[in-house]
Design a protein around this motif. Structure first.
Motif, PDB file in Angstrom:
ATOM      1  N   TYR A 116       0.938  -1.362   0.210  1.00 23.52           N
ATOM      2  CA  TYR A 116      -0.220  -0.439   0.057  1.00 23.52           C
ATOM      3  C   TYR A 116       0.823   1.146   0.206  1.00 23.52           C
ATOM      4  O   TYR A 116       0.441   2.454   0.243  1.00 23.52           O
ATOM      5  CB  TYR A 116      -0.872   0.354   1.508  1.00 23.52           C
ATOM      6  CG  TYR A 116      -2.083  -1.296   1.189  1.00 23.52           C
ATOM      7  CD1 TYR A 116      -2.879  -0.950  -0.024  1.00 23.52           C
ATOM      8  CD2 TYR A 116      -2.001  -2.557   2.072  1.00 23.52           C
ATOM      9  CE1 TYR A 116      -3.705  -2.108   0.083  1.00 23.52           C
ATOM     10  CE2 TYR A 116      -3.209  -2.936   1.948  1.00 23.52           C
ATOM     11  CZ  TYR A 116      -3.866  -2.958   1.125  1.00 23.52           C
ATOM     12  OH  TYR A 116      -4.707  -4.366   1.251  1.00 23.52           O
ATOM     13  N   HIS A 117       1.816   1.373  -0.117  1.00 25.46           N
ATOM     14  CA  HIS A 117       2.657   2.218  -0.652  1.00 25.46           C
ATOM     15  C   HIS A 117       2.139   3.228  -1.326  1.00 25.46           C
ATOM     16  O   HIS A 117       2.044   3.172  -2.326  1.00 25.46           O
ATOM     17  CB  HIS A 117       4.397   1.733  -0.841  1.00 25.46           C
ATOM     18  CG  HIS A 117       4.895   3.568  -1.205  1.00 25.46           C
ATOM     19  ND1 HIS A 117       5.819   3.919  -0.219  1.00 25.46           N
ATOM     20  CD2 HIS A 117       5.535   3.645  -2.546  1.00 25.46           C
ATOM     21  CE1 HIS A 117       6.214   4.978  -1.039  1.00 25.46           C
ATOM     22  NE2 HIS A 117       6.406   5.070  -2.255  1.00 25.46           N
ATOM     23  N   ARG A 118       2.036   4.836  -1.089  1.00 27.55           N
ATOM     24  CA  ARG A 118       1.508   5.047  -2.394  1.00 27.55           C
ATOM     25  C   ARG A 118       2.459   6.071  -3.244  1.00 27.55           C
ATOM     26  O   ARG A 118       3.052   7.103  -2.720  1.00 27.55           O
ATOM     27  CB  ARG A 118       0.989   6.310  -1.388  1.00 27.55           C
ATOM     28  CG  ARG A 118      -0.487   5.909  -0.146  1.00 27.55           C
ATOM     29  CD  ARG A 118      -1.130   6.608   0.590  1.00 27.55           C
ATOM     30  NE  ARG A 118      -1.574   5.616   1.526  1.00 27.55           N
ATOM     31  CZ  ARG A 118      -2.732   5.920   2.608  1.00 27.55           C
ATOM     32  NH1 ARG A 118      -3.111   7.304   2.001  1.00 27.55           N
ATOM     33  NH2 ARG A 118      -3.479   5.196   3.226  1.00 27.55           N
ATOM     34  N   LEU A 119       2.660   5.585  -3.692  1.00 26.57           N
ATOM     35  CA  LEU A 119       3.675   6.058  -4.687  1.00 26.57           C
ATOM     36  C   LEU A 119       3.116   6.917  -5.579  1.00 26.57           C
ATOM     37  O   LEU A 119       3.524   8.596  -5.759  1.00 26.57           O
ATOM     38  CB  LEU A 119       3.669   5.261  -6.764  1.00 26.57           C
ATOM     39  CG  LEU A 119       5.194   6.050  -7.079  1.00 26.57           C
ATOM     40  CD1 LEU A 119       5.885   5.434  -6.067  1.00 26.57           C
ATOM     41  CD2 LEU A 119       4.947   4.360  -8.192  1.00 26.57           C
ATOM     42  N   ALA A 120       2.158   7.548  -6.001  1.00 27.15           N
ATOM     43  CA  ALA A 120       1.688   8.806  -5.773  1.00 27.15           C
ATOM     44  C   ALA A 120       0.417   9.387  -5.881  1.00 27.15           C
ATOM     45  O   ALA A 120      -0.744   8.440  -6.320  1.00 27.15           O
ATOM     46  CB  ALA A 120       1.584   9.405  -7.560  1.00 27.15           C
ATOM     47  N   ILE A 121      -0.262  10.151  -5.276  1.00 30.03           N
ATOM     48  CA  ILE A 121      -1.807  10.468  -5.478  1.00 30.03           C
ATOM     49  C   ILE A 121      -1.986  11.997  -6.453  1.00 30.03           C
ATOM     50  O   ILE A 121      -1.384  12.995  -6.455  1.00 30.03           O
ATOM     51  CB  ILE A 121      -1.649  10.942  -4.523  1.00 30.03           C
ATOM     52  CG1 ILE A 121      -0.616   9.598  -3.172  1.00 30.03           C
ATOM     53  CG2 ILE A 121      -3.258  11.142  -3.276  1.00 30.03           C
ATOM     54  CD1 ILE A 121      -1.582  10.289  -1.168  1.00 30.03           C
ATOM     55  N   TYR A 122      -3.161  11.948  -6.970  1.00 29.81           N
ATOM     56  CA  TYR A 122      -3.953  12.675  -7.952  1.00 29.81           C
ATOM     57  C   TYR A 122      -4.826  13.273  -6.640  1.00 29.81           C
ATOM     58  O   TYR A 122      -6.044  12.231  -7.130  1.00 29.81           O
ATOM     59  CB  TYR A 122      -3.959  12.152  -9.101  1.00 29.81           C
ATOM     60  CG  TYR A 122      -3.117  11.546 -10.028  1.00 29.81           C
ATOM     61  CD1 TYR A 122      -1.544  12.525 -11.010  1.00 29.81           C
ATOM     62  CD2 TYR A 122      -2.454  10.249  -9.712  1.00 29.81           C
ATOM     63  CE1 TYR A 122      -1.116  11.661 -10.955  1.00 29.81           C
ATOM     64  CE2 TYR A 122      -1.148   9.539 -10.374  1.00 29.81           C
ATOM     65  CZ  TYR A 122      -0.722  10.702 -11.091  1.00 29.81           C
ATOM     66  OH  TYR A 122       0.802   9.682 -12.065  1.00 29.81           O
ATOM     67  N   HIS A 123      -5.121  15.109  -7.037  1.00 34.89           N
ATOM     68  CA  HIS A 123      -6.129  15.366  -6.515  1.00 34.89           C
ATOM     69  C   HIS A 123      -6.531  15.916  -7.273  1.00 34.89           C
ATOM     70  O   HIS A 123      -5.882  16.822  -7.670  1.00 34.89           O
ATOM     71  CB  HIS A 123      -6.079  15.550  -5.193  1.00 34.89           C
ATOM     72  CG  HIS A 123      -7.137  16.155  -4.249  1.00 34.89           C
ATOM     73  ND1 HIS A 123      -6.928  17.199  -3.688  1.00 34.89           N
ATOM     74  CD2 HIS A 123      -8.542  16.027  -4.419  1.00 34.89           C
ATOM     75  CE1 HIS A 123      -8.217  17.186  -3.274  1.00 34.89           C
ATOM     76  NE2 HIS A 123      -9.625  17.397  -3.957  1.00 34.89           N
ATOM     77  N   PHE A 124      -7.991  16.380  -7.842  1.00 35.65           N
ATOM     78  CA  PHE A 124      -8.633  16.821  -8.984  1.00 35.65           C
ATOM     79  C   PHE A 124     -10.630  17.492  -9.148  1.00 35.65           C
ATOM     80  O   PHE A 124     -11.129  17.041  -8.207  1.00 35.65           O
ATOM     81  CB  PHE A 124      -7.891  16.861 -10.262  1.00 35.65           C
ATOM     82  CG  PHE A 124      -8.140  15.340 -10.820  1.00 35.65           C
ATOM     83  CD1 PHE A 124      -9.848  15.268 -11.459  1.00 35.65           C
ATOM     84  CD2 PHE A 124      -7.787  14.258 -10.355  1.00 35.65           C
ATOM     85  CE1 PHE A 124      -9.736  13.733 -11.945  1.00 35.65           C
ATOM     86  CE2 PHE A 124      -7.885  13.324 -11.162  1.00 35.65           C
ATOM     87  CZ  PHE A 124      -9.006  12.665 -11.615  1.00 35.65           C
ATOM     88  N   LEU A 125     -10.244  18.402  -9.718  1.00 37.03           N
ATOM     89  CA  LEU A 125     -11.889  19.100 -10.042  1.00 37.03           C
ATOM     90  C   LEU A 125     -12.158  17.861 -11.291  1.00 37.03           C
ATOM     91  O   LEU A 125     -10.837  18.005 -12.136  1.00 37.03           O
ATOM     92  CB  LEU A 125     -11.349  20.866 -10.218  1.00 37.03           C
ATOM     93  CG  LEU A 125     -11.213  20.724  -8.753  1.00 37.03           C
ATOM     94  CD1 LEU A 125     -10.900  22.709  -9.987  1.00 37.03           C
ATOM     95  CD2 LEU A 125     -12.423  20.853  -8.136  1.00 37.03           C
ATOM     96  N   ASP A 126     -13.411  17.544 -10.388  1.00 37.53           N
ATOM     97  CA  ASP A 126     -14.160  16.973 -12.334  1.00 37.53           C
ATOM     98  C   ASP A 126     -14.179  17.864 -12.874  1.00 37.53           C
ATOM     99  O   ASP A 126     -13.985  17.558 -13.880  1.00 37.53           O
ATOM    100  CB  ASP A 126     -15.167  15.675 -11.782  1.00 37.53           C
ATOM    101  CG  ASP A 126     -14.779  15.300 -10.501  1.00 37.53           C
ATOM    102  OD1 ASP A 126     -14.155  14.511 -10.340  1.00 37.53           O
ATOM    103  OD2 ASP A 126     -15.642  14.948 -10.248  1.00 37.53           O
ATOM    104  N   ASN A 127     -14.335  19.164 -13.114  1.00 36.17           N
ATOM    105  CA  ASN A 127     -14.651  20.245 -14.050  1.00 36.17           C
ATOM    106  C   ASN A 127     -13.669  20.589 -14.450  1.00 36.17           C
ATOM    107  O   ASN A 127     -13.935  21.860 -15.137  1.00 36.17           O
ATOM    108  CB  ASN A 127     -15.859  20.750 -13.922  1.00 36.17           C
ATOM    109  CG  ASN A 127     -15.512  21.876 -12.596  1.00 36.17           C
ATOM    110  OD1 ASN A 127     -14.224  21.442 -11.959  1.00 36.17           O
ATOM    111  ND2 ASN A 127     -16.890  22.154 -12.060  1.00 36.17           N
ATOM    112  N   ASP A 128     -12.600  20.992 -13.881  1.00 34.07           N
ATOM    113  CA  ASP A 128     -11.489  21.606 -14.285  1.00 34.07           C
ATOM    114  C   ASP A 128      -9.857  20.781 -14.243  1.00 34.07           C
ATOM    115  O   ASP A 128      -8.902  20.629 -13.389  1.00 34.07           O
ATOM    116  CB  ASP A 128     -11.207  22.493 -13.689  1.00 34.07           C
ATOM    117  CG  ASP A 128     -10.104  24.123 -14.395  1.00 34.07           C
ATOM    118  OD1 ASP A 128      -9.953  24.119 -15.150  1.00 34.07           O
ATOM    119  OD2 ASP A 128     -10.122  24.924 -13.863  1.00 34.07           O
TER     120      ASP A 128
END
Length: 241
Positions: free
Chosen positions: A103-115
């Motif tokens: 479960y090492h979190r190599l990458a985390i992406y967080h974004f707005l669905d409409n932008d």
């Protein structure tokens, strides 16, 4: 035993080992001092940066799909592997965890669905059916299909442990991480990038240029995307060995 106590013990042992050998005592004492200075400059004495993360628990990242150990998802001709997709309807936001072993979190992406920044989509590793990296054109075409395959979770999981949420001002990021290493503007989106050497890979010699070491990391990269000075997406990358 603390680091200063260890250093004192090492120097004491080396000093007394030199007694009775007048021909090279000075050389041995100097050598002991130099070795001690090298140890003092090791990663355990350098200021550390606690790598940011989201409060999503490991049990939430478990793959519960039968015979699907690679977390396989498909949208059009593009496949997502080793990633867990979460969303929150009221926030209209998506959170993607790219996993390594344990479960090492190599990458985390967080974004707005409409932008969604195009650069973020290009950076995410998505594949063809044959296992090759999908082209940027194909990823951009099929990306939205993955947003229909997310797992809904509570909005509280979309604020990082350092307190970052989408919509935060750019000044908050600069205050937390200092001036960015790279800064670009494309299509009205300003991208700030910070790079930190990890304490697990620090050789004790490379210049840190006054920056802290990323704690428990082999290298840490932070990408933040701003529109009109407000955070619309971020990527946290934490290298694995």
């Amino acid at each position: 035993m603390t680091t200063p106590q260890i250093l004192t013990l090492i120097f004491t042992l080396r000093f007394f080992s030199c007694i009775g050998k007048p021909d090279n005592t000075a050389t041995k004492i100097t050598s002991a001092l130099l070795d001690t200075q090298v140890m003092v400059s090791s990663s355990d004495t350098v200021k550390k940066l606690l790598v940011d993360d989201y409060p999503v628990k490991n049990k939430m990242l478990a793959d519960r799909t039968s015979n699907n150990s690679s977390y396989k998802k498909q949208s059009g001709k593009v496949f997502s592997f080793d990633k867990v997709w979460f969303s929150n309807g009221p926030l209209k936001q998506t959170l993607v965890f790219e996993l390594y072993t344990d479960y090492h979190r190599l990458a985390i992406y967080h974004f707005l669905d409409n932008d969604i920044p195009i650069d973020l989509i290009r950076r995410m590793d998505l594949h063809t059916e044959g296992g090759e990296i999908a082209s940027d054109e194909q990823k951009l075409k099929d990306f939205n299909g993955f947003l229909q395959q997310t797992t809904p979770i509570n909005s509280s999981y979309f604020t990082t442990k350092k307190g970052f949420s989408l919509g935060d001002p750019k000044q908050k990021a600069v205050k937390t991480y200092g001036n960015p290493d790279k800064q670009t503007i494309t299509d009205g989106i300003e991208k700030l990038e910070w790079l930190f050497i990890g304490d697990a890979s620090f050789d004790g010699k490379t210049s840190l240029k006054g920056k802290p070491l990323a704690n428990h990391s082999f290298g840490h990269q932070i990408l933040m995307y701003f529109r009109n000075g407000k955070l619309i997406a971020q990527v946290l990358h934490n290298d694995a060995p």
